[in-house]
Enzyme design. Sequence first.
Site, PDB file in Angstrom:
ATOM      1  N   LYS A 102       0.808  -0.959  -0.037  1.00 30.68           N
ATOM      2  CA  LYS A 102      -0.083  -0.081   0.130  1.00 30.68           C
ATOM      3  C   LYS A 102       0.944   1.273   0.086  1.00 30.68           C
ATOM      4  CE  LYS A 102      -4.066   2.055   2.357  1.00 30.68           C
ATOM      5  NZ  LYS A 102      -3.973   3.405   2.108  1.00 30.68           N
TER       6      LYS A 102
ATOM      7  N   ARG B 220      -8.718  11.125  -6.669  1.00 29.96           N
ATOM      8  CA  ARG B 220      -9.663  10.303  -5.835  1.00 29.96           C
ATOM      9  C   ARG B 220     -11.143  10.678  -6.137  1.00 29.96           C
ATOM     10  NH1 ARG B 220     -11.943   9.540  -0.943  1.00 29.96           N
ATOM     11  NH2 ARG B 220     -11.287   7.661   0.232  1.00 29.96           N
TER      12      ARG B 220
ATOM     13  N   GLU C 225      -1.121   5.043  -7.920  1.00 29.10           N
ATOM     14  CA  GLU C 225      -0.619   6.042  -6.686  1.00 29.10           C
ATOM     15  C   GLU C 225       0.666   6.916  -7.271  1.00 29.10           C
ATOM     16  OE1 GLU C 225      -2.764   5.952  -4.212  1.00 29.10           O
ATOM     17  OE2 GLU C 225      -1.430   6.684  -2.634  1.00 29.10           O
TER      18      GLU C 225
HETATM   19  P1  ATP Z   1      -6.426   5.981   3.122  1.00 27.55           P
HETATM   20  O1  ATP Z   1      -6.227   7.103   4.102  1.00 27.55           O
HETATM   21  O2  ATP Z   1      -6.052   4.843   3.771  1.00 27.55           O
HETATM   22  O3  ATP Z   1      -5.655   6.171   2.251  1.00 27.55           O
HETATM   23  P2  ATP Z   1      -8.694   6.264   1.678  1.00 27.55           P
HETATM   24  O4  ATP Z   1     -10.065   6.308   2.220  1.00 27.55           O
HETATM   25  O5  ATP Z   1      -8.032   7.370   0.928  1.00 27.55           O
HETATM   26  O6  ATP Z   1      -7.802   5.687   2.747  1.00 27.55           O
HETATM   27  P3  ATP Z   1      -8.611   3.416   0.928  1.00 27.55           P
HETATM   28  O7  ATP Z   1      -9.680   2.821   0.492  1.00 27.55           O
HETATM   29  O8  ATP Z   1      -9.135   3.348   2.524  1.00 27.55           O
HETATM   30  O9  ATP Z   1      -8.645   5.130   0.698  1.00 27.55           O
HETATM   31  O10 ATP Z   1      -7.300   3.143   0.856  1.00 27.55           O
HETATM   32  C1  ATP Z   1      -6.997   2.705  -0.576  1.00 27.55           C
HETATM   33  C2  ATP Z   1      -6.121   3.818  -0.820  1.00 27.55           C
HETATM   34  O11 ATP Z   1      -4.720   3.409  -0.771  1.00 27.55           O
HETATM   35  C3  ATP Z   1      -6.035   3.989  -2.122  1.00 27.55           C
HETATM   36  O12 ATP Z   1      -7.456   5.042  -2.461  1.00 27.55           O
HETATM   37  C4  ATP Z   1      -4.994   4.321  -3.016  1.00 27.55           C
HETATM   38  O13 ATP Z   1      -4.761   5.710  -2.776  1.00 27.55           O
HETATM   39  C5  ATP Z   1      -3.989   3.885  -2.107  1.00 27.55           C
HETATM   40  N1  ATP Z   1      -3.055   2.739  -2.540  1.00 27.55           N
HETATM   41  C6  ATP Z   1      -1.856   2.632  -2.287  1.00 27.55           C
HETATM   42  N2  ATP Z   1      -1.522   1.522  -2.787  1.00 27.55           N
HETATM   43  C7  ATP Z   1      -2.367   0.691  -3.406  1.00 27.55           C
HETATM   44  C8  ATP Z   1      -2.670  -0.508  -4.001  1.00 27.55           C
HETATM   45  N3  ATP Z   1      -1.593  -1.314  -4.151  1.00 27.55           N
HETATM   46  N4  ATP Z   1      -3.823  -0.905  -4.200  1.00 27.55           N
HETATM   47  C9  ATP Z   1      -5.117  -0.121  -4.024  1.00 27.55           C
HETATM   48  N5  ATP Z   1      -4.623   1.277  -3.507  1.00 27.55           N
HETATM   49  C10 ATP Z   1      -3.645   1.568  -3.055  1.00 27.55           C
END
Ligand code: ATP
Length: 674
Positions: free
Chosen positions: A304, A343, A375
């Site tokens: 991530k 996003r 990302e």
């Molecule tokens: P966070 O604060 O954890 O980023 P969020 O609400 O923006 O939360 P989440 O769905 O909770 O989004 O977490 C996924 C986020 O992580 C994605 O929006 C993306 O920006 C990021 N990301 C980083 N690496 C990856 C990956 N390998 N696959 C999907 N998302 C990823």
Amino acid sequence: QSTFKSNTKDPYPDWKAGDPVPYAALCTTFSKIEMTTKRLEIMAHCSLFLRQVLRLTPQDLQPTVLLMLGKLAADYAGIELGIGESLIMKAIGESTGRSLKIIKEDQQKIGDLGLVAAKSKGSQPTMFKPKPLTVRGVHEQLMTIAKIEGSGGQGRKVSGIHKLLSAADANLPKGKGVDIEENKGGPSEAKFIVRTLEGKMRLGLADKTVLVSLAQAMTYHDVMTKTKKAPTTEQLEKGERVLKNVYNYEVIVPAYLENGVFDLHDACKLQPGVPLKPMLAKPTKSITEVLDRFEGKDFTCEYKYDGERAQIHFVAHDADLTYATAAPSAGNSSKGVSNIFSRNSEDLSKKYPDILAKLPTWVKDGTKSFVLDCETVAWDVDEKKVLPFQQLMTRKRKDVKTEDIKVKVCVFAFDLLFLNGEALVNKSFRDRRAKLYEAFKEVEGEFAFAQFGNTNELDAIQVLLEDSIKASCEGLMVKMLDGPESYYEPSRRSQNWLKVKKDYLAGAGDSLDLVVLGAYYGRGKRTNVYGAFLLACYNNSSQQYESVCNIGTGFSEALLESLHETLSPLVIDRPKPFYSHSTGNKDQPDVWFEPRLVWEVKTADLTLSPRYKAAADALGDPSGKGVSLRFPRYIRDRDDKKPDDATTARQVAEMYRKQESVGKNKGPAVDDDF
Ligand code: ATP
């Protein structure tokens, strides 16, 4: 939801076929919606009105739906309302001949500028009746106001608002004056114009509700026109499913008008140039929770990356496909047209000209069009490694010139949604990933595939997690690999994507993204700045910001100074009526702000408190206590999120319940989107 049966008479009988939709008709519907908290009733009002639009003036459907959503255009068009209180107060004064002083006093008393506008209009002697406002006219005028920029812009905005308000009808109920007791004020055009300008309709009308109502109205209209009979429950459900699966809300209306509801899905094909809302992940507290959830299935664990979500769209000049015209500032290189969306479907192309310039060198021959999910991460060119997120934040957001860029970024690609004219969202993730590798090549420090391991062994996952942390990532994203469960689910926080962050495992809990509502003056060294802040989550059913903690930890002195500068212009006289916080005297912050900033915050754990209101309704605690954060710590600004994208009251309730039942309840989490 699908049991909508209402076929009562038209809600607004005076409007004739072919007339532009009267704005008063929309306001009457808003007012009915405002008077109830029952979701089905809200939906029936909304849907009935949209049916009338479809029957009488279908060409106005788009502005009607946008105004229902409190928006002017698709998010990627970059048109923002949210006009500050002081400008609106000035315009109310000018258009009604009341002094600014009186308007301010009213605002102090009533606390809702919409009602202040209605009251001011109501007390104004009417010389002549202005030409009735229409939905398309109001939409156009609001658009003009929103687009005003540059020097003297504020004055021109005020006169634009003045013009609109002069034509607005106060339309007070039974001529009795504004019903402040009820705090509703009846169907007043002035009230709803002002609320739209503020960027907050406060009707309890969630986007989701508008979408379902629109699906019902479209289905009703189509079936009635063809068969002269009301649709069956199955047909209504089918219509709803079609709309929920359409990739982009903003393309639904024109596609429907051309094709009808049941062919909408094919008509709204994913197309490069129109962003789709990204798929999101559910948090988990442990690797064992992941194993429970995905038991017996093949899944993959990706790093991530800690950067900014980016959706890159591209069509080569020699592709047999045209780039959708919707994106306003598409980059045009010798190879093709491209855009980067955030996003929130905002256009980031002006922030990342370096990415758009290099893009064609990452594609293999034969890759002519694509939509890539990835990302962007700050990159250390000398050490050849990922840099912390904070570095990325130092980049300018707009009008970046490639030659001035100091923080280099590397794009980490993790999904491919469209390739060479074909949407891939309904293919398995294993296939999408294979196509991603076929279509792109890595270039060191510029473009890389997200690292991953396909394993379901607890120990191996633990090693991957540790490796990801060593590589400056936040943890892992665990994704289903095969079958329909692995399809890409636009706009959904899906349980087929789980995130495992190192912090959850350390027992620090998930982080939350919270809205800054107020502040307390500092003491000692912090005397000239704000020393602590009141934060809130967002309740998307009631459209209220519900307080969740005071925070004073995690800020450097320099940060506090710059926050004081950023927040001072956002100070308002009193809390907005859609702020929900304890009324206790000693609980009040020294200053209140417009809801603008969103901060990521970590917490040790969650507890119940009479002082805060977060999730109080959702939890139904008999003493009305809300959830609050213990030992909250500021992590960073989330300027990629709008206040309404903050952590929701439902998510807070879910986190609280989960914490309360750790180890007891291992069932799958509930989907909060649709
Ligand atoms: P966070 O604060 O954890 O980023 P969020 O609400 O923006 O939360 P989440 O769905 O909770 O989004 O977490 C996924 C986020 O992580 C994605 O929006 C993306 O920006 C990021 N990301 C980083 N690496 C990856 C990956 N390998 N696959 C999907 N998302 C990823």
